[in-house]
Every structure is written in structure tokens, then in C-alpha cells.
Design an enzyme around this catalytic site. Sequence first.
Site, short mmCIF file in Angstrom:
data_model
loop_
_atom_site.label_atom_id
_atom_site.label_comp_id
_atom_site.label_asym_id
_atom_site.label_seq_id
_atom_site.Cartn_x
_atom_site.Cartn_y
_atom_site.Cartn_z
N ASP A 159 -15.80 3.99 3.85
CA ASP A 159 -14.83 2.97 3.49
C ASP A 159 -15.63 1.79 2.95
OD1 ASP A 159 -12.60 1.47 3.03
OD2 ASP A 159 -11.70 1.79 5.00
C1 BGC Z 1 -9.58 0.27 2.67
C2 BGC Z 1 -9.56 1.64 2.02
C3 BGC Z 1 -9.62 1.49 0.53
C4 BGC Z 1 -10.88 0.72 0.18
C5 BGC Z 1 -11.05 0.48 -1.31
C6 BGC Z 1 -10.74 -0.57 2.19
O1 BGC Z 1 -10.64 -1.87 2.66
O2 BGC Z 1 -9.64 0.41 4.07
O3 BGC Z 1 -8.39 2.34 2.37
O4 BGC Z 1 -9.60 2.73 -0.08
O5 BGC Z 1 -10.83 -0.57 0.80
O6 BGC Z 1 -10.10 -0.43 -1.76
#
Ligand code: BGC
Length: 773
Positions: free
Chosen positions: A244
Site C-alpha cells: 500500500d
Molecule cells: C490506499 C489504497 C490505495 C493507495 C493508492 C492508499 O492510501 O489505502 O487503497 O490504492 O492509497 O491511492
Amino acid sequence: MTDTPTVPPTGRAFDVEHVLAGLTLEEKASLLSGLDFWTTQPVDRPEVAVPGVMVTDGPHGLRKQADSPDHLGLGTSVPATCFPTAATLGSTWDPDLLRRIGAALGRETRANDVAVLLGPGINIKRSPLNGRNFEYLSEDPVISGELGTALVEGVQSQGVGTSLKHFAANNQEADRMRVSADVDERTLREIYLPGFERVVKRAQPWTVMCSYNRINGVYASQNHWLLTEVLRDEWGFEGLVVSDWGAVRDRVAAVAAGLDLEMPASGGRRDAEVVAAVREGRLAQDVVDVAARRVLRMVARALPALDAPGTYDADAHHALAREAAAAGTVLLKNDVVPGPAGAHGAPLLPLATPADVAVVGELARTPRYQGAGSSQVNPTRLDDALSALRATTGADVPFAAGYTVDGADLGSGTDEAALRAQAVEVARDAGTVLVFLGLPASYESEGFDRTHLHLPAGQVALLEAVSAVNPRVVVVLANGSAVAVAPWQHLAPGLVEGWLGGQAGGSGVVDVLLGAVNPAGRLAETLPLRLADTPSYGNFPGELGHVRYGEGVLVGYRWYDARQADVAYPFGHGLSYTTFAYDGVAAEVLRPATADAGAVVRVRARVTNTGGRAGAEVVQVYVGDPAAQVLRPERELKAFAKVDLAPGESRELVFDLSGRDLAYWHPVLRRWVVEGGEFVVSVGASSRDLRGAVTVQVDGEDVRLPLGPLSTVAEAMTHPVVGPRVEAMVHGGGVAEDMLGMIGDMPLTVVADFGMGGFDQDALAALLAEADG
Ligand code: BGC
């Protein structure tokens, strides 16, 4: 790896092994983190040309940012279809529909030159308070796994990839980047992991995204057990693990644990740490090679589609979004309302005379249709319910806002009381009043959790005021997760849960209100009576960096059933404008069960549409294991099917339950076991509306732990070899009946220390040797 691109290779194709063999350590390490927020690192020199590819959110629409990149959904993104959020999609219980939506998402992803869509999110809704529940499908792993599989298959059918997220135990937003989810292995295996397992085994997502949080103290991004032993070695995951955004604390530990790609960019600093670790012998070169190979494979796999992006039909996708919004709308309540004196009463829905309807509630005009954060889509169009109702009926439906959403400026001289008064006048003489209520955006979002389950007080005050002058009220809800309906639902004979229905949520819900679509949505999460009833209450969201999953496997309906607690609406519930009858519920044991056995129990049930309209029923199969060595939930969903039936039509359904469907995770043996004995198979229309149950006797394993010094006397008495002798000793030793309980609970070694009845440590050693032999 089963690489099956749906389009032929093109000019940019490259041979992964050939390229890998020619890369320097620095180049390999550079592949393991992003170039920027959304793109993987290219390798660009005369002999090697590996392009960078773009990945973007996800999950229910494409969020491709043209400029000012961020992962919080702040910057603007290109227009894309905003499909219903997972809260709505989960309520469809319809894998075929989700496969079609997945394919549409895949087409948009591909048309926008994006290689991987960052979704679906399939975390379990542990608490209704989780601010991100709208991005997740269910409180149940079978629903999450089945629907997640369909979404992944759909997206990937277009030659682009998915990122199954957030792996794992990311069930809250509070402290999400540090908190340790402290959860026992059985609970992980039975509740929080099986959705992921199902999707990985069946659909092989191109990527899995590890979560921010720690699991039992270890960051998911650095968790070798999770990313390598479980995900790859046990489940056979063939793709790439991406972090993530910003989830990596120790990059070298993460690579060693099985994390392939860190996102976003680390400015080269973290790549240098990987290089240094290899040079200093702290990280095996092989491990870096394996991770670099996975990144290269992902890029190679994406190129055919990226080189032939194609287009998509925005109108067709909007229509699909509308179909899905209607399909995920749940008719919670549709009570019979007394007619005028002497006339028969009837439910308010579907709206019999749309011309005399009044609408109140700002959310009918200004819809809340998606959640905030990284999933926020810039929709191609936006339907609001009020316009949709006016357009569909041709009637000049009267409207009053009744409240403001998120404190909009009311201008001079108007306050909430004035808005309510206007709404009361609009509602007073209407045949039916549709009252649109819901959670403002400030109540729920990625990044923080809710603190209570209530609607804004002003909205409830509006409902009270309106229902006082006109009781013919239908409430239509917009919210990303369960709200408490108990305090006010007695004021509304009709209640419709629309969730956050995407850009066509307004028209989709109107299709249900008017009866153009017969509602067939079912709750994929329990609606509790009050927050204090919820399974994780007292253990959510934790404190001082830890959240204890104290409710164990009793999540969602499993908890309410165990406590025989009342709920507002049970898991699986949803009404229709027709009625369904069940009969012929039967279950037959096909073979003895082991955890990896295929079909073990065949379940049959016939369902008949006994009403006057075509409609779909969701037939749900639950399994309970009343006697086991571990606490098991009263019943657990193991299979379901959505069937369309014309009036009077019947269909017989057949479900095969596998050994795994009967199994539990044995916390000491650390594997799945099917304990032989009775199982109760129930078939029904919700977890609390069972229409037939059959008890079957299944031959399973004789699950027992090896006998040792700490085994109790009672355990030894059940041993097939030495048991009878131990029993004879106890009874022969003149132990009084009322002492049996106490003796039975004593470890053998303690009895031997006491030398009771001549049984000493030598006798114990001999007994154990005989038991083993
Ligand atoms: C989120 C993810 C997301 C990623 C990219 C993170 O803060 O938890 O679900 O895909 O950001 O935007």
C-alpha cells in the site's frame, strides 16, 4: 505463471528471462519501487528497454490523475464511470453482474493506458464504524471471496490487472498505518483470510496489495508468514505483491518477506538499501531476482493491452452502473399501510401513483454516491433521484430540501427549522412522501472511522416532523455502512437502503421505488440495533498501537446468533415485490470428509415465485457444527445462488459443500480439520429466515492431539489404545463420582507426581510409550 493475455503480443514485448539476465543489481533493485506516484520504474538503455507502466485506483471506478498526484483522492482525475461502491455491490449477491462490472472497469482501465486497477478491496467489515466499509463487500468471507473473484475475473478479462487489497486484517482506519491487529490464527484463517484465499486460488489477481497495519506485531509489508508462506506457498499466488502507498517501514525486511514492489517512489534511497544489503550479505541476491522477475512479468503481461488500448461506451457503462445500483438496493421494510376508511391496506412500494409523491431531503437532489479518499472517482455523469423521478414519471414532483448536507450555506434568514417547516408543507397532502436521509461525507471516509451509528440529528428531526403530518413515509438511505435505524424506523412504513450507489445511484434507486426493477438486494452486513451490540465493541479501534480481535470468529451475524441478540435487520435480509416459497430442502452425504475433499454434502432446495411479479431470490445455504472441540458459530454461510423466477415458476437448486465448507482451523494442529459428527445444513432467505434444515451425519477425522505429560486424565480416557486402561485405573482407584470432574481435568504428570493409586512418572512414561506405539 499462467500468462494468458487476451490480445496478441506487440512491438514492445520483451523476454523476461533474457532481460533479467542482463540487468545489474542496481537496475533490479530500482524495479522494486515506483518511478513516481503511479508508475513503475523503466529500464532504458541501448540494449534493454523495459517501459514503466501505470497503476491507479480503484476499486469502483478509475481514478487516473492527470496532474497533482496524491493517494488521498484530492487531485482531480480523468472522467470515468463511478460504479456503485462495494457496499452496494456486496448487496447484489450477484457474481455474474460483478463480472460484467469488472469487465467494464477493465475496459476503462485499458482505454486510459493503465496497466493495473488498484482493487477490489475485500477486507471484512469487522465493525460498522470502519470509515472505509463502503469500499468493502461484506462481513462474511464467502460473499467477499465470491464477489471479489468475479470482479477480478472481469477486470482481468480485458488484459489489465487488479490489485487485491488490503492484505490483511486492515479492518479500521484509526491508526491504520501503525496499529497491530492482534488476532489469533484460527480467526485469521476462518474470517479474515479466506476471502483472499478464494480470490487468489480462483482468479489469480495480477497483484496483491499488502496493508499498512501490523499483524500480531509484524507489518504486513514485512510479514514473511503472510506474504510468502500463506499467500504463495499455501495458496499458490503467482503474481506480484505491491505495498500500500507508504506501507513499507524496513525495505530490506520487506523484500526478504516477499514484497516485490514498493509504491510510490522512494527517490532511489530505499533501492540503495536493497543493493547494500545484497552486497553485505544481509539479503540473498536470489530474493531480489525473484522480485524483479515478478515486476518484469507484470509489465510484460500489461504491454499487449497498453499497446491496443481501445475505447469504451460511456453510455453503456452508465446503464450498467444504473443496473448495479438497483440490484444492490435493499428493500428493508415495506409494511402494509391502512387504506382510506374501508379500503384494503397495501404497502407503499412500489409507488402505485407516482403522480402524488412528494420528495424531501437534500440527498435526493444532491446525491451522496461514493466515499472519500483514494477511491474517489470523477464521474462521467451524475443522476440524482429527484431528477430521475421527475424524468421517469413526467410528473412535477414537489420537493423540499429539509436539511443541509455538511453545513452548506443557507443564506440569510433560513435555518434548519425553516427548511423543516417547508418540507412539512410539501409532504402534508402527498399520497406518499419519499424522505431521503443519509450520512454526510464528513461522517465517513478513508482515513478515519465513525464514532457512532447515528444519522445527523437534523435529519431525524425532519423525519419526525414529516411523519407527524403524513405517516405514508418511505425513507431512502444513502450511507457507506450500517446506520442505526432503530431510533426512528417506526416512523416509516417503507425503508430502502441504497448505500452509496455510484453515479447512477439516483436513477437506480428510483427504478426500485417505481417497480421498474423488483428489488433483489440482500444485506451483506448485519444492521445492528445499537453500537453497543456490535461484535468488536470494546475492542475497536484499540489503543496504544494495538487492536485486539477479542470477538474471535464471532464476526457479524456469527456474533448476534451466538448471543441470540436481536438485530435491526439480519445478514442476508431483503424484501421483494413478490414472494418466494421454499420446499424440498434435503441434504445427502456423498463421501467421508477431509478438509481437502471436494463435494462431501449435496444440498437441494426448490424455490418458487408465489407472487404476481417476476423477481429474483437469493437462496442461502448455512452450515452449523453443533458439537466440536472448539467453539463454532451457530451457522455460517457456505453457498448462495441468485435465481430469477417468473410468477409461478419453480427451480430446484443443487449446492455441493466441500470438506473445507465443514472444516475449522485447528489452532494446535495448525491445519484445517473436519471433525466427524452431526452437521446442520439450513437453507433460507436470510440468516434469520431459514426455510428448511437437515441434520446430516458426516464421517470426518477423529481429531485428537497426541498424548503427552500435560494431557489431562479425561483426554487420556478417550485415547483409543490406552483409554480403557486409564478409565479402569480411575474407576478402580475408588475415585468418588463427584471427584471425577476434578481428577479428569488434572494433567497426567501432576497425577504421576502425586503418585496417586501407584501411578508414578515411570508408569506415565510407559503409558505414553504405549499410546504412541
Ligand atoms: C490506499 C489504497 C490505495 C493507495 C493508492 C492508499 O492510501 O489505502 O487503497 O490504492 O492509497 O491511492
